[in-house]
Design a protein around this motif. Sequence first.
Motif, short mmCIF file in Angstrom:
data_model
loop_
_atom_site.label_atom_id
_atom_site.label_comp_id
_atom_site.label_asym_id
_atom_site.label_seq_id
_atom_site.Cartn_x
_atom_site.Cartn_y
_atom_site.Cartn_z
N HIS A 98 0.83 -1.20 0.00
CA HIS A 98 0.00 0.00 0.00
C HIS A 98 0.87 1.26 0.00
CE1 HIS A 98 -2.69 2.95 2.23
NE2 HIS A 98 -3.43 2.62 1.19
N ARG A 99 0.86 1.97 -1.12
CA ARG A 99 1.71 3.16 -1.31
C ARG A 99 3.19 2.78 -1.16
NH1 ARG A 99 -1.78 7.46 2.47
NH2 ARG A 99 -3.80 6.48 2.09
N GLY A 100 3.53 1.53 -1.48
CA GLY A 100 4.90 1.03 -1.34
C GLY A 100 5.11 0.41 0.02
N GLN A 151 -0.32 2.09 -6.87
CA GLN A 151 -0.07 3.46 -7.33
C GLN A 151 -1.38 4.25 -7.29
OE1 GLN A 151 0.46 0.83 -9.68
NE2 GLN A 151 2.49 0.45 -8.88
N ASP A 152 -1.47 5.27 -6.43
CA ASP A 152 -2.59 6.21 -6.51
C ASP A 152 -2.21 7.25 -7.55
OD1 ASP A 152 -4.24 5.19 -4.34
OD2 ASP A 152 -2.71 5.97 -2.98
N LEU A 153 -3.18 7.65 -8.40
CA LEU A 153 -2.82 8.51 -9.54
C LEU A 153 -3.65 9.79 -9.61
CD1 LEU A 153 -2.49 5.67 -12.19
CD2 LEU A 153 -0.63 6.85 -10.99
N ILE A 192 -7.32 5.10 -9.86
CA ILE A 192 -7.71 6.39 -10.45
C ILE A 192 -8.36 7.22 -9.35
CG2 ILE A 192 -9.30 7.46 -12.09
CD1 ILE A 192 -8.62 5.10 -13.96
N LYS A 193 -7.72 8.33 -9.01
CA LYS A 193 -8.19 9.18 -7.92
C LYS A 193 -9.14 10.26 -8.44
CE LYS A 193 -6.37 7.76 -4.04
NZ LYS A 193 -7.27 7.20 -3.03
N GLU A 194 -10.28 10.36 -7.81
CA GLU A 194 -11.24 11.45 -8.02
C GLU A 194 -11.48 11.82 -9.48
OE1 GLU A 194 -11.69 14.33 -5.12
OE2 GLU A 194 -10.30 13.42 -3.69
N LEU A 247 -6.86 -2.69 -11.75
CA LEU A 247 -7.21 -1.27 -11.76
C LEU A 247 -8.34 -1.04 -10.77
CD1 LEU A 247 -6.78 1.50 -13.13
CD2 LEU A 247 -8.43 0.79 -14.87
N GLN A 248 -8.18 -0.04 -9.90
CA GLN A 248 -9.14 0.20 -8.82
C GLN A 248 -9.64 1.65 -8.84
OE1 GLN A 248 -7.25 0.38 -4.93
NE2 GLN A 248 -5.26 0.80 -5.82
N CYS A 249 -10.87 1.83 -8.33
CA CYS A 249 -11.42 3.19 -8.24
C CYS A 249 -12.55 3.17 -7.21
CB CYS A 249 -11.96 3.61 -9.61
SG CYS A 249 -12.43 5.35 -9.70
N PHE A 250 -12.68 4.26 -6.44
CA PHE A 250 -13.79 4.38 -5.50
C PHE A 250 -15.08 4.78 -6.21
CE2 PHE A 250 -10.59 4.79 -2.03
CZ PHE A 250 -11.19 4.00 -1.07
N ASP A 251 -14.96 5.47 -7.34
CA ASP A 251 -16.12 6.01 -8.05
C ASP A 251 -16.76 4.91 -8.91
OD1 ASP A 251 -17.76 7.26 -9.99
OD2 ASP A 251 -16.68 9.15 -9.74
N ALA A 256 -9.05 -6.10 0.99
CA ALA A 256 -9.45 -5.06 1.94
C ALA A 256 -8.26 -4.17 2.33
CB ALA A 256 -10.04 -5.72 3.19
N TYR A 257 -8.59 -2.94 2.69
CA TYR A 257 -7.58 -1.96 3.13
C TYR A 257 -7.86 -1.57 4.57
CZ TYR A 257 -11.29 1.46 2.02
OH TYR A 257 -12.48 2.17 1.96
N THR A 258 -6.94 -0.96 5.26
CA THR A 258 -5.49 -0.96 5.08
C THR A 258 -4.90 -1.55 6.35
OG1 THR A 258 -5.55 1.05 3.72
CG2 THR A 258 -3.42 0.47 4.71
N PHE A 259 -4.05 -2.53 6.22
CA PHE A 259 -3.51 -3.26 7.37
C PHE A 259 -2.20 -2.61 7.79
CE2 PHE A 259 -6.26 -7.03 7.81
CZ PHE A 259 -7.13 -6.75 6.75
O1 G3P Z 1 -6.98 1.83 -2.69
C1 G3P Z 1 -7.25 1.06 -1.60
C2 G3P Z 1 -6.54 1.64 -0.44
O2 G3P Z 1 -5.42 2.30 -0.90
C3 G3P Z 1 -7.37 2.51 0.42
O3 G3P Z 1 -7.59 3.71 -0.13
O4 G3P Z 1 -7.42 6.06 0.54
O5 G3P Z 1 -5.42 4.60 0.84
O6 G3P Z 1 -6.19 5.20 -1.44
P1 G3P Z 1 -6.60 4.95 -0.03
#
Ligand code: G3P
Length: 293
Positions: A12-14, A40-42, A146-148, A181-185, A249-252
């Motif tokens: 998660h984020r490296g 990678q959050d983008l 893909i962020k927002e 590929l992931q997205c909240f939207d 699931a996130y985030t451990f």
């Molecule tokens: O993308 C899943 C995980 O990273 C939780 O979301 O807010 O850390 O990007 P966020």
Amino acid sequence: MESKLSKVVIAHRGASGYLPEHTLASKAMAYAMQPDFLEQDLVLSKDDVPIVIHDIHLEAVTDVASKFADRKRADGHFYVIDFTYKELLKLNVTERFNPETNLQIYPKRFPKGKGSFKLHSFQEEIEMIQGLNKSTGNTIGIYPEIKEPAFHLNEGKDISKIVLKVLSDYGYLDKNDMCILQCFDANELQRIRKELHSKLFLVQLIEFKEEAQKLKLFSTYADGVGPWYKQISKEFVKEAHNLNLEVHAYTFRADDLGEFGSFGALLDYGFNTLNLDGVFTDFPDMAVEFLQE
Ligand code: G3P
Ligand code: CA
């Protein structure tokens, strides 16, 4: 990757529990820990370069406030999208902190303000991961988010199209490729499948508890869901599995255990009690070791 993978670890984020999130240093360290995917959050720059950064704002992980004080918008934020890639490279990246108090969010992590770290593009990170896959013989995947998208569209930018083009350029085209590929939207992820015709493995992220009721809808276009582990039950995971949805699931976090006595107990809850297929974790070494044991 078409068939279901065994349980996976997503960095998660490296290796963000050890080095500032989303820096290339953090990604290289995470790679060496041998997770299944690096995340990678983008967010897009002013000149449409996908930047690997969690927020659409810059002030919680960079020195933008001192370097570009006059670029603050009226709402008090410095937006990634207001800066060219060349300008963004002038910023130093640091451990995440609260811009109002200047205190770092996770006090035991890498010290805020120390070291020399920069932002980078999605392409640079892919080239590092693909290069390491070649030099080590591993097949570690990417897990872009893909962020927002609605914010980007409001700014006149179609981030999904731009990200899909980069993925295609680097050979990530369908579910056989090591890319999720992931997205909240949800509207955007549906658009990615139905209008942009992506054949990639798609994960619908879930932010609010009530969205957990929509598993059937998500199963019409996604291959998996990504909920917050605190908002789900083993029945939720079972229902998702019955709909052929994997659950990541996130985030451990080893330094945010809540009611759990150890990180091992938290991972045991995630992988064995909830029966998750994957976890996003800031401590990929520990999750990899847990699964190996
Ligand atoms: O993308 C899943 C995980 O990273 C939780 O979301 O807010 O850390 O990007 P966020
Ligand atoms: Ca993310």
